[in-house]
Design an enzyme around this catalytic site. Structure first.
Site, PDB file in Angstrom:
ATOM      1  N   GLY A 157      -1.497   5.698  -7.230  1.00 28.74           N
ATOM      2  CA  GLY A 157      -2.129   7.320  -7.308  1.00 28.74           C
ATOM      3  C   GLY A 157      -2.137   7.037  -5.495  1.00 28.74           C
ATOM      4  O   GLY A 157      -2.492   8.820  -5.241  1.00 28.74           O
ATOM      5  N   TYR A 158      -3.172   6.985  -4.935  1.00 28.17           N
ATOM      6  CA  TYR A 158      -3.074   6.785  -3.606  1.00 28.17           C
ATOM      7  C   TYR A 158      -1.911   6.968  -3.063  1.00 28.17           C
ATOM      8  O   TYR A 158      -1.927   7.626  -2.034  1.00 28.17           O
ATOM      9  CB  TYR A 158      -4.788   5.932  -3.270  1.00 28.17           C
ATOM     10  CG  TYR A 158      -4.925   5.962  -1.919  1.00 28.17           C
ATOM     11  CD1 TYR A 158      -6.114   7.483  -1.716  1.00 28.17           C
ATOM     12  CD2 TYR A 158      -4.602   5.328  -1.187  1.00 28.17           C
ATOM     13  CE1 TYR A 158      -6.821   6.644  -1.041  1.00 28.17           C
ATOM     14  CE2 TYR A 158      -4.714   5.308   1.001  1.00 28.17           C
ATOM     15  CZ  TYR A 158      -5.867   6.707   0.625  1.00 28.17           C
ATOM     16  OH  TYR A 158      -6.640   6.357   2.108  1.00 28.17           O
ATOM     17  N   ALA A 159      -1.779   6.043  -3.357  1.00 29.43           N
ATOM     18  CA  ALA A 159      -0.062   5.830  -1.818  1.00 29.43           C
ATOM     19  C   ALA A 159       0.918   6.546  -2.557  1.00 29.43           C
ATOM     20  O   ALA A 159       1.727   7.714  -1.772  1.00 29.43           O
ATOM     21  CB  ALA A 159       0.651   4.635  -2.668  1.00 29.43           C
TER      22      ALA A 159
END
Length: 253
Positions: A157-159
């Site tokens: 999700g962060y990427a």
């Protein structure tokens, strides 16, 4: 202070300003002469480190509490900021991270990270940038990441969100550069903040990372402050759509 990096008389909004990179950015902007509106999930007037640091530079600090997982609260924050006077600089630094292998990554974590790290950034920028566009001037700086360029491990999700931030930076720059608004981003590398605590606590992983960083050390939050001051200042008036790594040389290796 005078010169191309002077921000005297400017009003800067910094989200995620209670600690880490946001706190260091607020400090650096105040040192350059800006008054600061500091935004954090639980900031309260008269109790925060960011107020103390900004005041130490003789600048005004106004704090705002906002949960970036709540889009309605973010929109209300934007309207309140605009109603209280012109915003010259918007630093979109609020963010969160959730770690789990992709095959087991909870969808609720995915949704929260995308909301906080990407969707709310766009929502706030829309509101705050409209008056900038009307008057033909302003600076918007996003906090991207090394994972705007790479995939990372156990942080899908962060990427995805930080890759989206890089694309959003370029998309807004394409539309808004002709109207006098600069949109850029900084991409911090491995900085010693809460987000990297798990990595720093793992001796093997920490050693692997440090071996890859030409500068030979973890970044400090203060390392990012100077890059943001540059992008927020008149020195960067002809800089548009850049995602500037502040990574100790990681991407050059």
């Amino acid at each position: 202070m005078t010169g191309p990096f002077d921000l005297t008389g400017r009003r800067a909004v910094v989200t995620g300003a209670s600690r880490g990179i946001g706190l260091a950015v607020a400090d650096a902007l105040a040192a350059a002469g800006a008054d600061v509106d500091a935004v954090g999930t639980s900031l309260r007037p008269g109790t925060s480190e960011v107020e103390r640091r900004v005041a130490a530079h003789g600048r005004r600090c106004t704090v705002h509490a906002c949960d970036f997982a709540d889009c309605g609260a973010v929109l209300a924050l934007g309207e309140a900021l605009v109603a209280s006077g012109p915003v010259d600089v918007l630093v979109n630094n609020a963010g969160t991270i959730r770690r789990a292998p992709a095959a087991e990554h909870p969808l609720a974590d995915w949704d929260e990270v995308l909301q906080v790290d990407l969707s709310s950034q766009f929502a706030l920028t829309q509101v705050v940038a409209r008056p900038m566009l009307e008057r033909g001037g302003g600076k918007v700086v996003f906090t991207a990441s090394l994972l705007s360029f790479q995939g990372g491990v156990n942080v899908p999700g962060y990427a995805a969100a930080k890759s989206g931030v890089a694309g959003l930076t370029r998309a807004l720059a394409n539309e808004w550069a002709p109207r006098g608004v600069n949109v850029n981003a900084v991409a911090p590398g491995y900085v010693a903040t809460d987000n990297t605590q798990a990595l720093r606590d793992d001796p093997d992983r920490s050693a692997q990372l440090l071996d890859r960083i030409p500068a030979g050390r973890w970044g400090r939050a203060e390392d990012v402050g100077g890059a943001v001051v540059f992008l927020a200042s008149p020195a960067a008036d002809y800089v548009h759509g850049v995602v500037l790594p502040v990574d100790g040389g990681w991407l050059a290796r």
